[in-house]
Motif scaffolding. Structure first.
Motif, PDB file in Angstrom:
ATOM      1  N   HIS A  99       6.437  -1.914  -1.288  1.00  0.00           N
ATOM      2  CA  HIS A  99       7.204  -3.153  -1.377  1.00  0.00           C
ATOM      3  C   HIS A  99       6.357  -4.342  -0.939  1.00  0.00           C
ATOM      4  O   HIS A  99       5.479  -4.221  -0.089  1.00  0.00           O
ATOM      5  CB  HIS A  99       8.461  -3.056  -0.505  1.00  0.00           C
ATOM      6  N   ARG A 100       6.674  -5.531  -1.481  1.00  0.00           N
ATOM      7  CA  ARG A 100       5.857  -6.717  -1.239  1.00  0.00           C
ATOM      8  C   ARG A 100       5.857  -7.179   0.216  1.00  0.00           C
ATOM      9  O   ARG A 100       4.840  -7.659   0.709  1.00  0.00           O
ATOM     10  CB  ARG A 100       6.274  -7.851  -2.167  1.00  0.00           C
ATOM     11  N   LYS A 101       6.980  -7.055   0.902  1.00  0.00           N
ATOM     12  CA  LYS A 101       7.038  -7.532   2.288  1.00  0.00           C
ATOM     13  C   LYS A 101       5.997  -6.815   3.146  1.00  0.00           C
ATOM     14  O   LYS A 101       5.272  -7.446   3.913  1.00  0.00           O
ATOM     15  CB  LYS A 101       8.433  -7.349   2.871  1.00  0.00           C
ATOM     16  N   ALA A 102       5.912  -5.512   3.001  1.00  0.00           N
ATOM     17  CA  ALA A 102       4.934  -4.733   3.767  1.00  0.00           C
ATOM     18  C   ALA A 102       3.512  -5.132   3.397  1.00  0.00           C
ATOM     19  O   ALA A 102       2.653  -5.294   4.275  1.00  0.00           O
ATOM     20  CB  ALA A 102       5.150  -3.243   3.536  1.00  0.00           C
ATOM     21  N   ALA A 103       3.248  -5.306   2.113  1.00  0.00           N
ATOM     22  CA  ALA A 103       1.898  -5.668   1.669  1.00  0.00           C
ATOM     23  C   ALA A 103       1.494  -7.043   2.199  1.00  0.00           C
ATOM     24  O   ALA A 103       0.375  -7.229   2.682  1.00  0.00           O
ATOM     25  CB  ALA A 103       1.820  -5.629   0.142  1.00  0.00           C
ATOM     26  N   PHE A 104       2.423  -8.025   2.128  1.00  0.00           N
ATOM     27  CA  PHE A 104       2.119  -9.362   2.632  1.00  0.00           C
ATOM     28  C   PHE A 104       1.936  -9.366   4.147  1.00  0.00           C
ATOM     29  O   PHE A 104       0.974  -9.953   4.669  1.00  0.00           O
ATOM     30  CB  PHE A 104       3.232 -10.353   2.259  1.00  0.00           C
ATOM     31  N   GLU A 105       2.850  -8.742   4.873  1.00  0.00           N
ATOM     32  CA  GLU A 105       2.744  -8.732   6.337  1.00  0.00           C
ATOM     33  C   GLU A 105       1.474  -8.037   6.800  1.00  0.00           C
ATOM     34  O   GLU A 105       0.792  -8.520   7.712  1.00  0.00           O
ATOM     35  CB  GLU A 105       3.976  -8.078   6.955  1.00  0.00           C
ATOM     36  N   ALA A 106       1.154  -6.922   6.201  1.00  0.00           N
ATOM     37  CA  ALA A 106      -0.056  -6.193   6.595  1.00  0.00           C
ATOM     38  C   ALA A 106      -1.305  -7.019   6.307  1.00  0.00           C
ATOM     39  O   ALA A 106      -2.240  -7.051   7.119  1.00  0.00           O
ATOM     40  CB  ALA A 106      -0.121  -4.856   5.874  1.00  0.00           C
ATOM     41  N   ALA A 107      -1.325  -7.706   5.175  1.00  0.00           N
ATOM     42  CA  ALA A 107      -2.479  -8.547   4.848  1.00  0.00           C
ATOM     43  C   ALA A 107      -2.625  -9.678   5.865  1.00  0.00           C
ATOM     44  O   ALA A 107      -3.735  -9.951   6.342  1.00  0.00           O
ATOM     45  CB  ALA A 107      -2.343  -9.101   3.431  1.00  0.00           C
TER      46      ALA A 107
END
Length: 146
Positions: A99-107
């Motif tokens: 999911h995008r939220k996880a990808a954005f937060e991790a980045a």
């Protein structure tokens, strides 16, 4: 997981195109490229120093923490060292997750870490000579949200 600390320039487009390719379990890929910025208008070069081995281990450790925390499918971090001119790519972060939220937060987490905690030392060169770059309060503050 791909962690690289290198002197050579990298092809951001090619790195992005290859990241997460062929994966069917990923719904989001986030990429970021950091560029040498000339805030003063007088920067001719930036030099980044590091301790080989130690730097890669430190980045791999934080990348694994991000992978575990956000259940990432994959992580890529490339950070250059040596001398670079304004406008050149200095680093990239890529994250892949369901999911995008996880990808954005991790980045964002990885970028904040790289900016303030990764074992790199930066020196700027300009018309007035060379000076080491000091840590900025806002970079330290960015870590507090994690």
């Amino acid at each position: 997981m791909d962690i690289r600390v290198q002197a050579e320039p990298f092809d951001f487009g090619a790195e992005c195109a290859n990241f997460g390719q062929g994966r069917r379990d990923v719904g989001a890929v986030v990429t970021f490229m950091g560029v040498v910025r000339d805030d003063s208008g007088a920067l001719t070069e930036m030099e980044i120093e590091h301790y080989p081995g130690m730097t890669e281990r430190a980045i791999a450790k934080i990348a694994q923490q991000a992978r575990d925390r956000w259940a990432l499918a994959d992580v890529k971090v490339i950070h250059r060292h040596g001398r670079m001119r304004p406008g050149e790519a200095i680093m990239m972060v890529a994250t892949a997750a369901r999911h995008r939220k996880a990808a954005f937060e991790a980045a964002e987490y990885l970028m904040d870490y790289l900016k303030s905690r990764a074992p790199f030392w930066k020196k700027e060169y300009g018309a007035d000579g060379a000076q080491w770059v000091a840590a900025k309060d806002e970079d330290e503050d960015a870590l507090s949200r994690w």
